[in-house]
Scaffold this active site. Structure first.
Site, mmCIF file in Angstrom:
data_model
loop_
_atom_site.group_PDB
_atom_site.id
_atom_site.type_symbol
_atom_site.label_atom_id
_atom_site.label_comp_id
_atom_site.label_asym_id
_atom_site.label_seq_id
_atom_site.Cartn_x
_atom_site.Cartn_y
_atom_site.Cartn_z
ATOM 1 N N VAL A 151 -36.046 2.129 38.227
ATOM 2 C CA VAL A 151 -36.098 2.658 36.866
ATOM 3 C C VAL A 151 -37.513 3.168 36.603
ATOM 4 O O VAL A 151 -38.494 2.475 36.869
ATOM 5 C CB VAL A 151 -35.712 1.592 35.826
ATOM 6 C CG1 VAL A 151 -35.802 2.168 34.411
ATOM 7 C CG2 VAL A 151 -34.303 1.082 36.088
ATOM 8 N N ASP A 181 -22.325 -8.412 35.544
ATOM 9 C CA ASP A 181 -23.611 -8.975 35.952
ATOM 10 C C ASP A 181 -24.430 -9.356 34.729
ATOM 11 O O ASP A 181 -25.623 -9.066 34.645
ATOM 12 C CB ASP A 181 -24.383 -7.992 36.830
ATOM 13 C CG ASP A 181 -25.536 -8.673 37.575
ATOM 14 O OD1 ASP A 181 -25.469 -9.901 37.779
ATOM 15 O OD2 ASP A 181 -26.492 -7.976 37.963
#
Length: 589
Positions: A55, A163
């Site tokens: 990211v 998740d």
């Protein structure tokens, strides 16, 4: 490129020290830093990395807007299945559009890179806050209710996170004591109505948060996310996971072998209904957990509204009116009015009392309607200002060139001859400036169109999303009511069977009357459930159909924008080249 090892900001090769941290710069080893993605987003800083993606913080090259961009690892992006699973996150989140979920504004493939463009959130992960110490139960309930609200919307849209853990929950400060939650990283999300992508058999999730049914080989549903939420709530309250285990393997299989350690054994003073809810979420069998996230959300809201005298938080006594004031302030901003359900959930007989208690009260975590703005013109204004500044810069450069040409012409001789050549360059420069201005105007036009389409998408998804939430809440309550009826009918049948003898006329009459009444109510409730389900499916079809139309328009607009930006760059490079050549002609002695 050179990079600051402390703040990760990127600088040119000739820079020596970071102006922000004062630390010496090092050579960047990340080939993506400094790169421009999709012609618009320049990667300026790496924010984090995982097993499948990294990211980055990116700056829009035309309007200086910051975004976060997730990029699939290049070796994985070459595999169509990996790339499709990665881009599935964008399509998944794009269907949800919930205030407690990080928004994905764009996605695509470019130069063998798969990327997602997300809103940039200046917050810290829940795990960072948890390292400081355990949370008071009211703060836990406030955070968990927002997560449950986000999961409720996602599950209703057919999407499972798979998740959920503290690292994927961001807390954003609003300048007060209240935490605002942003749920992120749907990277391994499963879309229930999409075909399964099985590039290899893989266990998705993180040990400690993985629901037991995954280990049993059962297909996941939303209750797996609820199990993970139960683990997160437990961890916030107790400062540890629900199971005493050593190592990842033992942690993974512990839920199959033992019950979670009761919260009271951790020495915690937690309200009984909160403790009951947590342990219901952690149930070994998913049928024993709350049926959906809306039930969990309403239970937590109800617990927060319950009147108390005083509570001890971090060795300070906080009176209840402080919590009430915060809730009242939030309620004044709310337009959605879901009814709360009894937090314990187990006692179906309390259903009517719980509903009556919350009538007329809004959800303190729901955004007011005006928080979803109409299309904004701010980016277009920024572009117009930038366009004006660039035009002034190029025209000033042309003026300086023409003055230099006049001086060179007056000098006579060789300089005058070069000045004549420079005049042709000046004509080219003037034409190129006009071309750059026209191309920049097209960029402004296309960027405005992209921003308007994005705002329209947010607005209609928010509107339909709130409608879906209200219908889902109503259906969830109706199904609880239906379950309570069926439980009572089963109880009456068991009582009759246990008697072993025929009841007396009065008892038989009362039992038959109650059973008949319950069956009638069950039929009515089933019809309401079917009607609500039908209306929900209609809303989801509307959302998908409009999403599809808007996505097509958005793709066309971004393609035009990227082409216009490329044209500006190409023309600007040519303009700089011609200016440099002309300057060399008139400044050489």
């Amino acid at each position: 490129m050179r990079i600051c090892p402390q703040c990760s900001e990127l600088f040119h090769d000739d820079a020596g020290f970071c102006p922000f941290e004062g630390t010496p710069l090092t050579k960047s080893t990340d080939p993506l830093l400094g790169r421009t993605i999709a012609g618009r987003f320049r990667l300026i800083k790496r924010l984090g990395a995982g097993g499948m993606s990294s990211v980055y913080l990116a700056r829009h090259v035309m309007i200086d807007r910051l975004n976060a961009i997730k990029i699939l690892r290049q070796e994985l992006s070459l595999n169509p299945s990996h790339r499709e699973r990665f881009l599935r996150e964008a399509r998944a989140v794009n269907r949800i559009n919930h205030r407690n979920i990080v928004e994905i504004t764009d996605f695509g493939d470019t130069d063998n890179l798969a990327y997602l463009v997300m809103e940039y959130i200046e917050g810290e992960s829940l795990i960072t806050h948890m390292r400081v110490g355990r949370f008071p139960w009211r703060r836990v309930a406030h955070i968990a209710a927002q997560v449950a609200s986000a999961l409720g919307r996602a599950h209703q849209m057919g999407i499972i996170h798979r998740d959920l853990k503290p690292e994927n929950i961001l807390l954003v400060s609003k300048g007060d004591a209240q935490d605002t939650v942003k749920l992120t990283d749907f990277g391994i999300a499963k879309i229930l109505d999409a075909p399964t992508l099985t590039f290899h058999e893989q266990m998705f999730g993180t040990p400690g948060y993985i629901a037991p049914e995954y280990l049993d080989g059962l297909a996941p549903d939303g209750r797996a996310d609820l199990y993970a939420l139960g683990v997160v709530i437990y961890e916030m309250l107790a400062g540890t996971l629900p199971y005493n285990a050593r190592g990842q393997a033992e942690l993974l299989f512990k839920p199959l072998e033992a019950a979670p350690v009761p919260l009271r054994e951790r020495g915690l003073d937690v309200p009984p209904d909160i403790e009951a809810l947590v342990h219901a979420l952690l149930a070994r069998q998913r049928d024993d957990r709350p049926a959906d996230a809306f039930i969990v959300h309403d239970a937590l809201i109800h617990a927060l509204r319950r009147p108390v005298t005083t509570i001890a938080e971090d060795e300070e006594t906080v009176t209840a009116h402080l919590d009430a004031a915060a809730l009242d302030a939030a309620l004044r901003d709310s337009e959605v009015t879901p009814l709360a359900i009894d937090a314990a959930i187990a006692s179906m007989a309390a259903r009517d009392d719980a509903l009556t208690l919350a009538i007329g009260e809004g959800d303190p975590f729901e955004e007011p309607m005006q928080e979803h703005p109409s299309p904004s013109v701010r980016p277009t204004v920024q572009l117009a200002q930038r366009e004006s500044a660039l035009a002034a810069r190029w025209n000033a450069a042309l003026d300086a060139l023409e003055e230099a040409i006049i001086r060179a012409s007056a000098a006579g001789g060789e300089r005058a001859a070069r000045a004549e050549l420079a005049k042709d360059h000046a004509v080219q420069v003037r034409a190129l400036i006009m071309s750059v201005e026209r191309a920049t105007g097209r960029v402004s036009e296309y960027q405005g169109r992209v921003d308007r389409l994005a705002a329209q998408g947010r607005e209609f998804r928010s509107e339909l999303g709130r409608s879906i939430d209200e219908l889902s809440h109503e259906r969830s309550r109706e199904r609880l009511h239906l379950a309570s009826i069926r439980t009572r009918l089963d109880s009456l049948r068991e009582q009759n069977a246990e008697r072993g003898v025929e009841p007396g006329p009065k008892q038989a009459s009362e039992s038959a009357w109650e059973q008949e009444t319950l069956r009638g109510e069950s039929d009515r409730s089933s019809l309401v459930d079917a009607d609500l389900s039908s209306r929900l499916e209609m809303r989801k079809r509307q959302l998908d159909e409009k999403n599809e139309r808007l996505d097509l328009e958005f793709t066309e607009a971004t393609a035009l924008l990227e082409g216009a930006i490329s044209a500006v760059r190409r023309l600007t490079r040519e303009l700089v080249r011609v200016l440099d050549e002309a300057a060399a002609l008139v400044t050489t002695a």
